[in-house]
Write a protein that holds these residues in place. Structure first.
Motif: not given
Lengths: 503, 629, 459, 172, 109
Positions: D22, D35, E17, E33-40
């Motif tokens: 991603m 994602l 992220g 990427c920020i969303e990925l951070m949140l998911n982490a």
């Protein structure tokens, strides 16, 4: 009550002066206020001399440990007298000046007075600090609005410089407060502190820088000639006549009794700086062409001597009465000189102002021969100039005499060197003062000075007052010395650090 | 009130009153009134001094305590007057000669406008007042007040014609050089206060015991440096010749009655200290004789009538210090007195000449004035004889006393002193013959105006001439008249007489005869040489050296004044703005610079911002977890 | 809690009013009344009056301190509406929505001031920031506004991520979100807990724009419509600080020795960067943005020297800083020229306004007799007692002196310089002047008698 | 023989690989897809941890709604090409380095933490079930739940403010 | 599973992220990427919740629900944020026809 009045009269007077828009009205109001506070001081010095009348204490900022407490000791009384006289002279001296926006001008002037009164009378450190700044802000505005061409940059330097000093002092004050058992800003609480040497060593600088900038002590003086040059002379009068005394009064009241050991440790350094300052300022004064700058440097030199004398009082007496006696002698001289120098320099500025307004120049090289065309003025000038070089029978002589005495008794291995070098200042002061007199008054007249200059009634009045004070206290300084005798005796005991060394 | 001792208060107060009246009322009073007031107060003061003199009790001093000038705890400096033999003698000299000079001035200054005339008399009165304070003061501080006061007045009077820059420069120079001495005086006072806690003269004998010998040496040295300023000794003498810028009567006042004698007076006052400091006495003797010789040598080649007199004063003062150095304080005071008479006479006489010559002061343009100015001529001659030291004129006795004391101290000193005395006779008569002898060498216009001075000027001359003749008779040596040294005896309460001449009568005769004979031959030599004017355009280097006063002024100028001046200029235009202020401004400027740079961090790029954040996080966390303990 | 309910209600009300198509004046009036009510309701709550008792002690609980802070916030908000309410109309057409968003933000303030659970802190902060992204970008035609909004959003969301990671670590360490329990009595911090603590510290430092997490501030404050900058730079920042303080006081108080030094370091860095960078700014708006960083540095000192004094100081600081900044921004909003030169000669033209601005600037610079001085005083006093306090304090006051430099440039422009040819100054209405005067008086009164405000903390 | 570790490793590698892809994909559309793939992996983890409710919500809300929104926006903007020009290489490197350092620091700091012997309950436990969570949500967590409605309200108003076309003429 | 595994996995995702945020220029991708951070974070929270559940099961059967509910709230907030964020990005795009944050440089210094 008197103490409170001395603060309130100019404060309210200033507020009232702000209101009317007619210049004559503001002027009269200011004069009224000045007279009123002078009357107050005189009444306080004669009728209501008891401490009771000179003390005031009220709740204020309890959470911070501060109180609104004013206390007029002999020094405070003397300085408030000087302040009142200074403001009166300033108002009289500017009576015919046709100031633009005079309501603001006089309003700020009176506020400045209020601030200075607080500084001289406060016995609470935070209140003292407030006064310190209250005096500064109006001065800044006065100089910046009504000053000369380069006023903005110059007064800004002045402001920032003093501000830096004062905030450092603020840290010191807060620190001391945190050491007091009940977190109080009261002077007595500070004096009761027993601060270890390791802390005094650096605390000293926090205070000293603030006061040294104000006095000013070499090399922190560069704001001063510029500011004096650019400010309206009326303000310069108060700046140099009264405000620089704030620095000294502060040293006397807030440093020596509290940081005795620190002062003792650094006293050689300070005296050294002061002595350098005396010579340095005098040498520059010799080569000055600008009247106001010349007076400014001369003031630096004079104050340098006072600072040197003050710091030579520091030390341990081992409870020997003889040493205490000498310290008292020196201290009396300092008090006397605080007052005398104030008066003299006030007179000096009155004259300088008159010259500048009459001839539109301050350059010595553009003046000359005034002795012929303006004899009365010349006499006033000469008298005040002689006071400036501390000729005997003028008020400056006994003060300087006793100050040199203090220097002679400094507990420093270099005291003799200090004394001789500081003494050279006496010679140099004669050189530059007489040089100034010669270039303004003697020689041939030129086109500008051909028509002489007349003094108005108000100016004559103001100058006569100055000259009268110069002569009276020159012949009979004992009047002041008697007045401050008890205070100074107690004071030298208070600054004696023997009690710390015993432990 | 008008009886002793309170009448003494009037002695200084009267001139002060005259000063105030003349000073403040100068615009409203007529010249006559001014002159009358100015001279009148002096006459009264003289009368009062006489009363004091005559009523003086034989024992210790009489103290008059006016009020406390400074009193702090144990330190008491009263504003007090001390009346004793020494001060009363000086009071007489000062008021007496002062009066004569005032009278003389009333005529001499007549061409001034009323306003300046008033100013002039006010200054004169103030001058006398200061000198009286100096003399009457019962302690060093009051003495110092008068001491600085005369400095001030000399400044005012030397610069009296303030439109001439040179004159005001001279005034400044006088004041500043005096200040140098004053500083030393002040330090001496501090020293005294520090060691003894008192500055009163009456406490001196008691104080001696508490002073260590090094203290005494330092104090006396410092006092002496003070005296060199006032009394124009090496190295601080150069102001005195320049002080001729003032009106001639003022010169007379400075040189005869006031100011320059102050140093002698002060040391005589402190004789107890000096006697305890042999080292200082030696120094004084050397400086005194050196000054005498130097000044005399310069006087030989001066052409300005007043300059010659001025250097002669310096030289004579050197003699007085020589006497002091030899421990003969009485002789010094004696010479002060006789010198006051004849030097006043000479100056006033020269004033009369200048007056007649319409302001011309160069003796090369004079000559033959004998006929036009008979009174002046005659009195001037008396003055010259007196100063040359021919018996029985006053100068002889006092100078003889000094030479004798010098001989007692060291024959070398005597030799040099005698040589100087011969030089004195030479230059005085050179001037005399050039002025009065020969033929007139001035312009026709000057010749046309030549006239004898009015009575107000000649009368003082005559009085002084008489005094110059008889003034010395109060100190006739034991040799001629038993009990002839009346003055020394009179002063003995203040200046203890040192008993026992270690010199035989024959030697004394021999010395006297030697000096008198040599002086007479020198006068004869001068007569042969200057009976008729000859141009002296000598190019001998030594002559040029003398003509230029040994270049001492130039030396001071290049060694002290110029460097200071330049240093001050450098401080003002470079050090102050660039270094001291530059540092302060530099702080401001560097903050601005840093600001300018630091704001570039604010690049506007979001990625950079985040990067900075992450880097900071990494740094903080790694310090926190891996470095901090 | 009164405020939470009222603000939520008023937010919704304002939302619907826009549909009814009322005039601007009406909308403004309603908003002002609403804000006034918020203020009054807070005061009433201080007297013990509650509209509805929300019983959720494990989520949030209002205390005395929060109430005083909230009353300061709502009081300033009220003045802000009075002064700048009119100017919001110039931003865009969604007049009542702006008010609505601000009311929602006030809900967030309540949470931030009263949370007892990290969840509520998180929600509170999000409720505050999400509307702010919008307000920042509300001047849609203005590219600067767009840009500011996007930057703010991206960086804000990034810092939210950090905060959440921090919360997660803390949760991992302690198994709870309650501020009362996260540290517990054990005192010895685990690394997990510390890691969480620091990540939260970074993220909150970001929210209050403390260096080195301040980079967004100048750009966002500069780009946002001036009326909203005023709001963001004052109330929002103050609320964020209050939350910051509350978290580190209540939850991490016993770990003070660990984080204190970093608070000090961040404070120093913030002071230095904020003040020094401000020196070179030409635009008053951007200057104020840097100044707000600098002021944040001073407020960080309150965290550094956390204690009773610091808490009092924070209240006073909140009041003095917000009042002064709101006043200056309200005038700035109406100026034609945002550069410092634009203020040249204002004192001649309008001495009253200039005088008030002078008081505000002096207060910001920390000159005695103004509230700003005492606020700084409290902070210095608090900081001085901490470890290495002296060094920090000395740097702080030196930087205060630097701040005098740039604040006084504005002062100089107004008083000592002449207006340029043809310079136009806006006309200020009497009502506007009255409100400003009130602010000036408040600043002076607080500067002389701060007890008037602070005694609410205890009674 | 427990399969849980294998599932765990598989899901982890999947998640990490998708996340990396991603971040590195040039084409925004691919990024979105990667994602989503990551989200699925994470949902897998949820299921492994017996947090069914979150797994479902994650799929529906994130992978379903939110990512579709992203995709929609990207398509709308016509960004589905590899339009992104290279960022400054150095900056990229520094960025990656900084991120790597952070990971290193965090891992190093936390690896020896008290968690060493702790286990996460896998494949068991009821707390992740809708029933349990729902009950909690509407009792203890009802206030935050209500308050989050405020968040949505403001987001709604905000989106309206931002999204609404300005009535006046647009000009940059 | 050892909780450390989850911790490291989450941190790795989180950092990925973050690196994305630092290195990408496209606003939308940064946002993702920020969303990925949140998911982490979400993953970590769930793992922790299960850890605490396991640890304290005996004391309280509902231990750990907090963590999962927190995740729920994060998702809620994320959704709100996405709506606002995308609106802002779209607005930006409407004005400058780009979502490249490198062109966001009108505001600087």
């Amino acid at each position: 009550m008197i103490a409170l009045l001395l603060f309130l009269v100019p404060l309210i007077g200033g507020l009232l002066t702000f209101l009317p828009n007619k210049s004559g009205m503001a002027r009269s109001l200011a004069l009224g206020s000045a007279l009123l506070s002078l009357a107050g001081v005189i009444a306080g010095l004669t009728l209501f001399k008891q401490p009771l009348y000179w003390e005031f204490d009220a709740e204020w900022l309890q959470t911070l440990g501060s109180r609104f407490s004013l206390k007029g000791d002999a020094m405070g009384m003397l300085m408030s007298l000087l302040t009142s006289i200074g403001v009166l002279l300033a108002v009289l001296g500017s009576w015919n000046n046709d100031v633009q926006g005079s309501n603001r001008f006089y309003g700020l002037l009176l506020w400045m007075q209020a601030g200075m009164m607080v500084v001289f009378l406060a016995s609470d450190a935070l209140l003292f600090y407030f006064g310190w700044e209250l005096a500064l802000i109006p001065a800044y505005f006065l100089c910046s609005i009504w000053g000369g061409e380069k006023r903005i940059a110059v007064t800004f330097k002045f402001f920032i410089y003093t501000f830096v000093g004062s905030v450092l002092m603020l840290i010191g004050l807060i620190y001391l407060q945190s050491l007091t058992p009940n977190h109080s800003f009261q002077m007595q609480a500070f004096r009761n502190l027993e601060i270890p040497e390791s802390k005094q060593v650096w605390l000293f600088w926090l205070f000293f820088l603030a006061f040294a900038i104000k006095v000013p002590v070499f090399p922190f003086h560069t704001w001063q000639p510029d500011t004096y040059e650019q400010s309206p002379t009326t303000v310069t009068m108060l700046l140099s006549g009264v405000m620089v005394k704030m620095g000294l009064v502060a040293m006397i009241r807030w440093m020596l009794p509290i940081l005795g050991i620190g002062v003792f440790i650094w006293s050689d350094v300070v005296i050294c700086l002061s002595v350098i300052g005396i010579l340095y300022a005098s040498l520059i004064a010799i080569r000055q062409d600008d009247l106001k700058r010349l007076i400014a440097y001369s003031s630096i030199a004079h104050m340098g001597l006072t600072v040197a004398a003050l710091f030579s009082l520091s030390g341990f007496s081992n409870n020997s009465n003889v040493v205490l006696q000498y310290h008292q002698v020196g201290f009396q001289g300092i008090l006397l000189q605080l007052f005398s120098h104030g008066i003299n320099i006030l007179g000096m500025w009155l004259l300088a102002d008159r010259i500048e307004r009459r001839f539109g120049t301050r350059k010595l090289s553009e003046l000359g021969g005034l002795a012929r065309t303006a004899p009365t003025f010349t006499i006033f000038f000469l008298l005040i100039a002689f006071a400036n070089i501390a000729l005997p029978l003028t008020n400056a002589f006994p003060g300087e005499f006793l100050q040199f005495n203090a220097l002679f008794h400094a507990q420093s291995p270099y005291r003799f060197v200090f004394l001789v070098l500081a003494g050279l200042g006496v010679i140099l002061s004669a050189i530059y003062t007489l040089n100034m007199v010669r270039r303004i008054f003697f020689g041939e007249t030129n086109q500008a000075t051909e028509n002489g200059l007349r003094l108005s009634t108000a100016e004559c009045l103001a100058l006569s007052l100055v000259v009268g004070l110069i002569l009276v206290f020159g012949v009979y300084p004992q009047a002041v010395l008697d007045f401050t005798n008890d205070f100074s005796r107690e004071y030298v005991k208070a600054i004696d650090i023997t009690r710390f060394l015993a432990k | 009130m008008f009886s002793f001792p309170n009448i003494a208060y009037f002695i200084p107060l009267l001139p002060l009153l005259g000063f105030l009246v003349n000073g403040l009322g100068r615009k409203h009073l007529s010249k006559g009134a001014i002159a009358w007031i100015g001279s009148g107060v002096l006459a009264l003061a003289f009368a009062a001094s006489l009363v004091v003199f005559l009523n003086l009790p034989s024992g210790g001093p009489t103290l008059l305590n006016a009020f406390d000038f400074i009193r702090i705890g144990e330190l008491r400096i009263p504003f007090a007057f001390q009346l004793d033999a020494l001060s009363s003698l000086f009071l007489l000299i000062i008021t007496g000669i002062g009066f004569l000079i005032h009278v003389y001035s009333s005529a001499y200054m007549h061409e001034e406008s009323a306003e300046h005339y008033g100013r002039y008399f006010a200054y004169l009165n103030l001058f006398i007042f200061s000198m009286l304070l100096l003399v009457m003061g019962a302690n060093y501080v009051i003495m110092f007040i008068g001491w600085e006061g005369v400095g001030l007045c000399s400044y005012l009077l030397i610069g009296y014609w303030f439109r001439k820059p040179a004159y005001t420069q001279a005034a400044n120079k006088a004041f500043v050089m005096n200040r140098v001495g004053d500083l030393a005086f002040l330090i001496a006072i501090f020293w005294l206060i520090a060691r003894t806690g008192s500055v009163n003269f009456v406490d001196l004998p008691a104080a001696l015991s508490s002073l260590s010998s090094s203290d005494i040496t330092w104090i006396t040295m410092l006092l002496f440096v003070g005296a060199t300023g006032k009394s124009a000794q090496i190295p601080l003498y150069t102001w005195l010749p320049d002080a001729m810028a003032g009106p001639t009567p003022v010169s007379a006042l400075i040189h005869a009655a006031t100011m320059v004698t102050a140093g002698i007076y002060m040391i005589a006052r402190s004789n107890l200290l000096y006697t305890a400091a042999p080292l200082t006495l030696n120094v004084i003797a050397v400086i005194g004789i050196a000054t005498a010789l130097l000044a005399a040598s310069i006087a030989i080649r001066q052409n300005d009538i007043k300059k010659v007199l001025a250097y002669s004063t310096v030289s004579q003062l050197g003699f007085m210090f020589l006497a002091i150095g030899a421990g003969a304080y009485g002789a010094a005071v004696f010479h002060v007195m006789t010198h006051a008479f004849f030097k006043a006479l000479l100056f006033l006489g020269s004033g009369s000449v200048i007056h007649a010559m319409s302001g011309e002061q160069d003796i090369r343009r004079m000559g033959g004035l004998k006929k036009v100015l008979p009174i002046t001529y005659f009195t001037f001659l008396i003055g010259c004889i007196a100063i040359a030291g021919i018996p029985p004129f006053s100068g002889f006795f006092s100078k003889d006393a000094i030479l004798l004391s010098a001989f007692l101290k060291s024959p070398i000193l005597y030799g040099v002193a005698l040589f100087t005395a011969l030089l004195t006779a030479f230059y005085m008569f050179r001037m005399f013959f050039l002025t009065f002898g020969g033929t007139f060498r001035g312009t026709d216009e000057q010749k046309h105006h030549l006239h004898e001075s009015p009575l107000a000027m000649t009368l003082p001359l005559m009085v002084l001439a008489v005094l110059s003749v008889i003034g010395g008779w109060v100190g006739i040596p034991e040799l001629f008249l038993h009990g002839g040294e009346r003055l020394i005896e009179f002063l003995s309460p203040v200046i203890p007489v040192v008993e026992g001449h270690a010199i035989s009568h024959s030697t004394e005769y021999l010395l006297m005869g030697l000096s008198t004979g040599l002086v007479l031959s020198v006068i004869f030599f001068a007569w042969t040489r200057y009976r008729q004017y000859r141009s002296e355009e000598s190019s001998a280097p030594f002559a040029r050296l003398l003509e230029n006063k040994w270049y001492v002024d130039e030396l001071y100028q290049t060694a002290i004044v110029q460097p200071l001046h330049r240093f001050g200029g450098w401080l003002r235009s470079f050090f102050e703005p660039k270094i001291v202020d530059g540092l302060i401004q530099g702080v401001g400027r560097s903050i601005r610079y840093i600001s300018q740079q630091i704001r570039l961090l604010q690049s506007g790029q979001t990625g950079n911002y985040a990067l900075w954040m992450v880097i900071s996080i990494v740094v903080i966390l790694s310090i926190q977890f891996f470095v901090r303990k | 809690m009164n405020l939470l309910l009222l603000a939520a209600f008023w937010g919704v009300l304002m939302m619907f009013i826009s549909l009814s198509g009322r005039s601007h004046a009406t909308i403004r009036l309603i908003a002002q009344v609403g804000m006034g009510l918020l203020f009054l309701s807070t005061l009433a709550e201080m007297q013990g009056f509650l509209i509805y008792d929300l019983k959720a002690a494990e989520m949030f609980a209002m205390d005395r301190y929060g109430l005083v802070m909230l009353s300061v916030l709502s009081g300033c908000g009220f003045l802000y509406f009075l002064l700048s309410g009119r100017d919001m109309a110039n931003v865009g057409s969604d007049y009542s929505e702006y008010f609505s968003l601000i009311f929602f933000i006030f809900c967030g303030f309540v949470l931030v001031l009263s949370f007892t659970s990290l969840l509520m802190l998180f929600l509170g902060i999000e409720i505050v920031t999400i509307p702010l992204y919008i307000l920042t970008g509300s001047d849609k035609r203005n590219l600067k506004s767009n840009e500011a909004s996007l930057k703010y959003f991206l960086l804000g969301a990034f810092s939210t991520g950090l905060m959440l990671m921090g919360i997660a670590l803390i949760y991992g360490a302690r198994g709870t979100f309650s501020t009362m329990e996260v540290v517990g009595a054990s005192g010895i911090p685990t690394r997990l807990l510390l890691g969480g603590l620091f990540l939260m510290f970074f993220s909150l430092a970001f929210k209050v724009s403390a260096a080195p997490f301040h980079f967004w501030t100048p750009d966002v404050y500069d780009g946002a419509p001036t009326v909203f900058t005023s709001f963001m730079a004052t109330l929002v920042k103050v609320a964020a600080f209050a939350g910051f303080l509350r978290l580190f006081d209540h939850a991490f108080g016993s770990l003070k020795t660990t984080w204190q030094i970093w608070a000090g370091a961040v404070a120093v860095l913030t002071l230095i960067i904020g003040n020094i960078t401000a020196v070179y700014q030409q635009s008053v708006k951007r200057l104020l943005a840097y100044s707000s960083i600098a002021q944040a540095g001073f407020m960080m000192l309150g965290l550094y020297g956390l204690g009773d004094g610091a808490r009092e100081g924070m209240v006073l600081y909140a009041a003095s800083y917000s009042l002064a900044t709101i006043a200056i921004f309200s005038v700035l909003t109406r100026m034609n020229d945002y550069t410092i030169e634009g203020f040249n000669g204002l004192a001649k033209k309008d001495p009253w306004i200039a005088g008030i601005l002078a008081v505000c600037l002096l207060s910001l610079a920390g000159i005695p007799l103004t509230a700003g001085f005492l606020a700084k005083f409290y902070m210095l006093q608090a900081a001085l007692s901490a470890k290495y306090g002296l060094v920090v304090v000395v740097i702080a006051v030196l930087m205060a002196a630097v701040s005098v430099y740039y604040y006084f440039r504005v002062l100089q422009a107004m008083y000592f310089r002449a207006a340029e040819e043809g310079a136009q100054f806006p006309a200020f209405s009497t009502g506007f002047k009255r409100v400003l005067t009130l602010i000036a008086i408040l600043i002076l009164v607080l500067g002389i008698q701060p007890g008037l405000l602070l005694h609410y903390l205890y009674f | 023989m427990n399969v849980t570790p294998y599932i765990f490793w598989f899901l982890s590698v999947w998640a990490l690989f998708s996340a990396l892809m991603m971040v590195t994909s040039r084409n925004p559309v691919y990024s979105v897809l990667w994602l989503i793939s990551t989200f699925f992996a994470i949902s897998g983890h949820y299921i492994l941890l017996n947090a069914q409710f979150l797994a479902v919500v994650n799929i529906i809300v994130y992978a379903g709604a939110i990512m579709v929104l992203f995709l929609f926006v990207i398509m709308l903007m016509n960004l589905n090409k590899e339009t992104e020009p290279q960022k400054n290489r150095w900056l990229k490197l520094v960025g990656a380095l900084a991120g790597g350092c952070l990971l290193l620091v965090l891992v190093a700091a936390l690896k020896d933490a008290e968690l060493k012997s702790q286990q996460a309950m896998v494949g068991a436990g009821s707390i992740g079930l809708i029933k349990v969570l729902g009950k909690e949500l509407f009792t203890r967590y009802v206030v935050p739940f209500e308050i989050s409605s405020l968040l949505f309200l403001s987001a709604m108003v905000g989106a309206a403010v931002i999204g609404k076309k300005e009535i006046t003429h647009q000009n940059s | 599973m050892p909780i450390n595994y989850y911790l490291f996995l989450s941190l790795a995702l989180f950092t990925i992220g973050m690196v994305g945020v630092l290195t990408r220029r496209n606003a939308i991708i940064i946002f993702m990427c920020i969303e990925l951070m949140l998911n982490a974070v979400n993953l970590l929270l769930v793992a922790f919740s299960k850890m605490h559940h396991l640890k304290n099961l005996a004391l309280n059967a509902s231990v750990g629900t907090d963590g999962q509910l927190f995740v729920f709230f994060i998702m809620v907030v994320a959704a709100a944020e996405v709506s606002v964020g995308l609106a802002i990005i779209v607005m930006m795009y409407r004005n400058i026809h780009s979502v490249d944050i490198q062109f966001l440089n009108r505001l600087k210094h």
